[in-house]
Enzyme design. Structure first.
Site, PDB file in Angstrom:
ATOM      1  N   CYS A  89      -3.958  59.674  90.724  1.00 45.04           N
ATOM      2  CA  CYS A  89      -2.875  59.938  91.653  1.00 45.04           C
ATOM      3  C   CYS A  89      -1.491  59.089  90.814  1.00 45.04           C
ATOM      4  CB  CYS A  89      -3.164  59.286  92.952  1.00 45.04           C
ATOM      5  SG  CYS A  89      -1.828  59.388  93.946  1.00 45.04           S
ATOM      6  N   LEU A  90      -0.482  59.895  90.892  1.00 46.91           N
ATOM      7  CA  LEU A  90       0.700  59.570  90.334  1.00 46.91           C
ATOM      8  C   LEU A  90       1.313  58.259  91.193  1.00 46.91           C
ATOM      9  CD1 LEU A  90       2.756  62.992  89.710  1.00 46.91           C
ATOM     10  CD2 LEU A  90       1.409  61.543  88.002  1.00 46.91           C
ATOM     11  N   HIS A 131      -6.486  66.872  97.518  1.00 50.05           N
ATOM     12  CA  HIS A 131      -5.886  65.681  97.363  1.00 50.05           C
ATOM     13  C   HIS A 131      -4.451  65.575  97.946  1.00 50.05           C
ATOM     14  CE1 HIS A 131      -4.915  62.157  94.294  1.00 50.05           C
ATOM     15  NE2 HIS A 131      -3.642  62.488  94.648  1.00 50.05           N
ATOM     16  N   GLU A 132      -3.523  66.453  97.556  1.00 53.13           N
ATOM     17  CA  GLU A 132      -2.160  66.571  98.045  1.00 53.13           C
ATOM     18  C   GLU A 132      -2.259  66.713  99.792  1.00 53.13           C
ATOM     19  OE1 GLU A 132       0.046  65.838  96.210  1.00 53.13           O
ATOM     20  OE2 GLU A 132      -1.102  65.789  94.488  1.00 53.13           O
TER      21      GLU A 132
END
Length: 186
Positions: A89-90, A131-132
């Site tokens: 994850c960023l 995820h998003e």
């Protein structure tokens, strides 16, 4: 259009459910452009608006040959099969852990122009969509890890150079002295 700073683990916006988009206007198009520019700059697979500090249900993706965005996304699982694989994850830079996700999903939502859109594709795209969309619900992929792995992940995050505990991110408290001469010019 500009590259924006990404909010890191510990920022409360990442744990807050994002609001539905109701205005498909120039501001939404600017947000999608900023998300895209930031994602490309960071080299990630997806980026959700809360990761830029914007509490709206929007994300962009550049994943496995697929690229686009979804506004107010929902998705349905296709079949009962799961995949387990490394996920990062960023907002949690430098780390990846195996996470279990549904193998196939079909996502529905809107474009930034208010047109309906449906997205389905590879297993990697299915992982990215899940995820998003989690980000839009205030859920991090850490929450999807098995308990022992999550405990290990949290220990690793706490040792990261970028990590700041929640209590250290608050604005400093400015105190005034109760003594008559302290803090005053003579």
């Amino acid at each position: 259009m500009a590259i924006q700073p990404i909010r890191l683990f510990g920022d409360p916006v990442l744990r807050t459910r994002a609001a539905e988009v109701t205005d498909f206007d120039v501001e939404l198009r600017k947000l999608v452009a900023d998300l895209n520019d930031t994602l490309v700059d960071e080299g990630g697979a997806g980026l959700a608006a809360p990761q830029l500090g914007v509490g709206l249900r929007v994300f962009v993706y550049h994943c496995d040959g697929f690229a686009g965005h979804l506004v107010n996304p929902t998705f349905d699982f296709v079949g009962e099969e799961y995949q387990e694989g490394p996920e990062g994850c960023l907002s949690i830079p430098g780390f990846r852990w195996n996470c279990r996700r549904h193998l196939h999903v079909v996502a529905n939502g809107w474009t930034m122009h208010g047109e309906p859109v449906q997205v389905e594709g590879s297993e990697l795209l299915a992982r990215c969509i899940q995820h998003e969309t989690d980000h839009l619900d205030g859920v991090l992929f850490l929450d999807r890890l098995d308990p022992e792995l999550r405990k290990q992940a949290m220990a690793e995050i706490r040792s990261a150079s970028w990590f700041q505990p929640a209590e250290s991110t608050n604005q400093p408290v400015i105190k005034t002295s109760p003594h008559p001469l302290f803090g005053k010019l003579r």
